[in-house]
Design an enzyme around this catalytic site. Sequence first.
Site, PDB file in Angstrom:
ATOM      1  N   ILE A 516      47.978  33.312  56.689  1.00 62.47           N
ATOM      2  CA  ILE A 516      47.727  32.038  55.787  1.00 62.47           C
ATOM      3  C   ILE A 516      47.476  32.272  54.232  1.00 62.47           C
ATOM      4  O   ILE A 516      47.452  31.426  53.285  1.00 62.47           O
ATOM      5  CB  ILE A 516      46.506  31.153  56.037  1.00 62.47           C
ATOM      6  CG1 ILE A 516      45.186  32.232  56.184  1.00 62.47           C
ATOM      7  CG2 ILE A 516      46.598  30.471  57.650  1.00 62.47           C
ATOM      8  CD1 ILE A 516      43.757  31.402  56.521  1.00 62.47           C
ATOM      9  N   GLY A 517      47.677  33.649  54.062  1.00 60.67           N
ATOM     10  CA  GLY A 517      47.347  34.175  52.631  1.00 60.67           C
ATOM     11  C   GLY A 517      47.585  35.604  52.293  1.00 60.67           C
ATOM     12  O   GLY A 517      47.339  36.114  53.122  1.00 60.67           O
ATOM     13  N   GLY A 519      46.839  38.506  48.796  1.00 63.18           N
ATOM     14  CA  GLY A 519      46.465  38.559  47.388  1.00 63.18           C
ATOM     15  C   GLY A 519      46.385  40.245  47.103  1.00 63.18           C
ATOM     16  O   GLY A 519      46.764  41.088  47.846  1.00 63.18           O
ATOM     17  N   GLY A 520      45.803  40.522  46.086  1.00 59.55           N
ATOM     18  CA  GLY A 520      45.722  41.988  45.711  1.00 59.55           C
ATOM     19  C   GLY A 520      44.691  42.792  46.459  1.00 59.55           C
ATOM     20  O   GLY A 520      45.090  44.054  46.778  1.00 59.55           O
ATOM     21  N   PHE A 521      43.925  42.344  47.559  1.00 62.32           N
ATOM     22  CA  PHE A 521      43.042  43.052  48.262  1.00 62.32           C
ATOM     23  C   PHE A 521      43.533  43.228  49.606  1.00 62.32           C
ATOM     24  O   PHE A 521      42.850  43.947  50.571  1.00 62.32           O
ATOM     25  CB  PHE A 521      41.694  42.615  48.175  1.00 62.32           C
ATOM     26  CG  PHE A 521      40.848  42.871  46.958  1.00 62.32           C
ATOM     27  CD1 PHE A 521      40.444  44.170  46.682  1.00 62.32           C
ATOM     28  CD2 PHE A 521      40.680  42.109  46.010  1.00 62.32           C
ATOM     29  CE1 PHE A 521      39.737  44.604  45.592  1.00 62.32           C
ATOM     30  CE2 PHE A 521      40.087  42.375  44.904  1.00 62.32           C
ATOM     31  CZ  PHE A 521      39.750  43.868  44.589  1.00 62.32           C
ATOM     32  N   ASP A 607      41.001  35.751  39.749  1.00 64.94           N
ATOM     33  CA  ASP A 607      40.877  35.135  38.684  1.00 64.94           C
ATOM     34  C   ASP A 607      40.645  33.791  39.090  1.00 64.94           C
ATOM     35  O   ASP A 607      41.114  33.136  40.258  1.00 64.94           O
ATOM     36  CB  ASP A 607      41.647  35.467  37.447  1.00 64.94           C
ATOM     37  CG  ASP A 607      42.897  35.127  37.563  1.00 64.94           C
ATOM     38  OD1 ASP A 607      43.735  34.788  36.556  1.00 64.94           O
ATOM     39  OD2 ASP A 607      43.361  34.914  38.730  1.00 64.94           O
TER      40      ASP A 607
END
Length: 842
Positions: A516-517, A519-521, A607
């Site tokens: 579902i998503g 990111g950077g981590f 951010d």
Amino acid sequence: MGSFLFIPAIFLVFVVVSGTSFTEFIYPPFSASHYEFIDNAGTFLSSRNGTFKAAMLNPGAQSNFYLCIIHVSSNTIIWSANRNASISSSGEMNLTVKGISISDMDGSLVWSTPALKSSVYALLLTELGNLILLDQFNGSLWESFHYPTDTIVIGQQLSVGSFLSSSSGVSNFSTGDYRLILSASDAILQWREQTYWKLSMDTEAYMNSNYIAEYMAINRTGLQLLGSNGTVVVIQVLLTPSNFRIAQLDYSGKFIVRSFSGTRWNQEFVGPVDGCRIPFSCGRVGLCTGSGYPTTCSSCPPTFHVSSQDEGGCLPNSPYSLPLPCNSTNNGSHLNSSAFSYVQLGSGVDYFSILFSEPAEYGVNLSVCQDLCSSNCSCLGVFYQNSSGSCYMLEDELGSIISNINAGVNDPLGYIKALVGSTPTELNNSNNPSSGERNFPVAALVLLPFTGFSLLAALGFLLWGRRRQSKLKEIKLGHVDSHSSGDMDAFYIPGLPKRFDYEELEVATDDFKTLIGSGGFGVVYKGVLPDKSVVAVKKITNLGVQGKKDFCAEIAVIGNIHHANLVKLKGFCAQGRQRLLVYEYMNRGSLDRTLFVVADQKIIHCDVKPENILLQDHFQAKLSDFGLSKLLSPEQSSLFTTMRGTRGYLAPEWLTNSAISEKTDVYSFGMVLLELVSGRKNTLRLQSHNMNDSSSGGGQSSSSSGSGLVYFPLFALEMHEQGRYLELVDPRLEGRVTREEVEKFVRVALCCVQEEPALRPNMNTIVGMLEGGIPSSQPNFESLNFLRFIGRRFTEASVIEDATERNDRVLYQESNSFPTQTTIGSRTCFSYISSQEVSGPR
């Protein structure tokens, strides 16, 4: 001769303070008791025209005496000093150079004024009813108006942060359970710290939300919350002109404004207008029916009966009983959730606090909601809304239940927490060996120890086997943690949220099936726990060389942060080299999907931006991934400036070696505001006629000449300069917003994106401006000039792209650059870095 003159002077003072006539001043040393002034009903001081008097009074002709200020015509007490420590008829009020003190007949001190900055010269009672200690220069040292009890009068101000407290009864002045608290935007009624009414809700209240309130007052024309040193009305209730009125928090929980005319009081205003909205109107769980006043308390909810206890109210029918409060010595906190049951209140009922509280959880089922309550000793019941899965907790104290004939099928249903099969006393005694005889059968004495030993042995064998299998699996998969010298049990860190096994999360996510998503981590998967609650499971893939203990220590910090606008961390997994975080699931996804209607995409983020703002059923917004930056190891801190931020939301200071502060997030938030206004990305392709409608008036926009890539923040700045705000609005909002509303949003957004961080407002100020409590500021145009350089670069990149059809990716990086400082003339301006350099891989 001098002695002869002195004797009449003393005689005259005695006549003034102890005869039928009184003065507005008395001087130290002086003492008064009800017994001493019994012929004058304890009165020892009067205002100049006799409007108010001060007396040692016993309300209700009881044996409790208080120092009171009384409105003479109506015989109404407007203030009392020792409300929580009454004295006998021989107790005294003493005036000395140090202030006022009240002592009982044995000399014990029960009340006094605080330490003063200089010696007292006199005590004055004014015509407004204010008792004032004066110094030798007639300066005020202390005033009763600054220490209100349950009443304010004309000329008195209730400052923001202060409050009125109800009395416990008609003749018992001790502090009751109700408070009227004044905030910067409202007057709020609370019962035992639970809100049940706000002045702004009343239909008679006129509001001006552009200013912050400083104090509440009543005057000849009504009730007001005032700001800007009394020059601006924030909330106003207009009333019939009157020369004397009071505002009082009644012992029953009503906030009443009354005026006195001739020989009678006239009630002019009351809040709340519905008496059943007063929390304890019918006692604990008592069913309140009707509207207005008086209310009816003749019945109990189904499955409850009228209580014979002193406080009245209702109790659940047998075999249930109400649990005792958390602070009780026998509160049942040792009980597990199976000791509790939930008694339904039936349909068509409401509760006073639901309107003013956020759900403890969203998107859960009733069983999970009740389990949450069972594990919390302060929770005494729940209201559950099936349509949204919202779970409201009734905590600390139970109030009355409201009969709601207009309740619909989607309204929350109430359930009261109850003990099963035993009274609280019996349950407490069962855990106290000295509380009574234990009549265990002989067989039980023999079999129970053997059974317990067998169960423990079996449980130990199962745990050993499971642990051995887990270790073998870790070794097989190469997951042994070289930075951790043992299992989680080898160390203890307070504050950790729930710990999950990796296998549990594999099952919950169907082997990490539904992405579902990302990111950077790491990446995020949808999961369903055994209790049917839906969660988002984030697999962390970028933690550096951080060990298990360090990871858990930081998770303990994050897990203890609870805020209505932060996505809740429900648990974690730290098994071998696996690191996973379990969050509450936000079923409407991120804000960017609502604004921009885009498909799932991988975005590097850390951010504030729409992709990182998640929405719940009723569009409640929460920030996701809060606290993950704390998981960066010290070795990664040198990369911090190149890793934080996303194209379009990155503040200039990241690239100029300036200090990074909370104002950096303010910049990003400003960009989000601009996207909320326009309903589109800050960079997008538009034809020139879309941005330059000649019919709208005004000249051509330099940011939008020609067709191609438009830098919307610059376009917003230009429209702001020309006052053409409606041209910025999302077409979907056409006809639903006013020019003034758009102007406010744009001005706030431009203030946020100013180049100089010190010029950006803080978030408290931003909220105040958006809500209207603070006037929106005018941005500094000099600090916004950098947007013109960025916008020019966007336009140039767009023209070059149209002319040469160069590689889209290269142009995209060039056109999304942020500046590094150079100097042109006297102006510090910028050269550019590509978007890939800005965001960087993480």
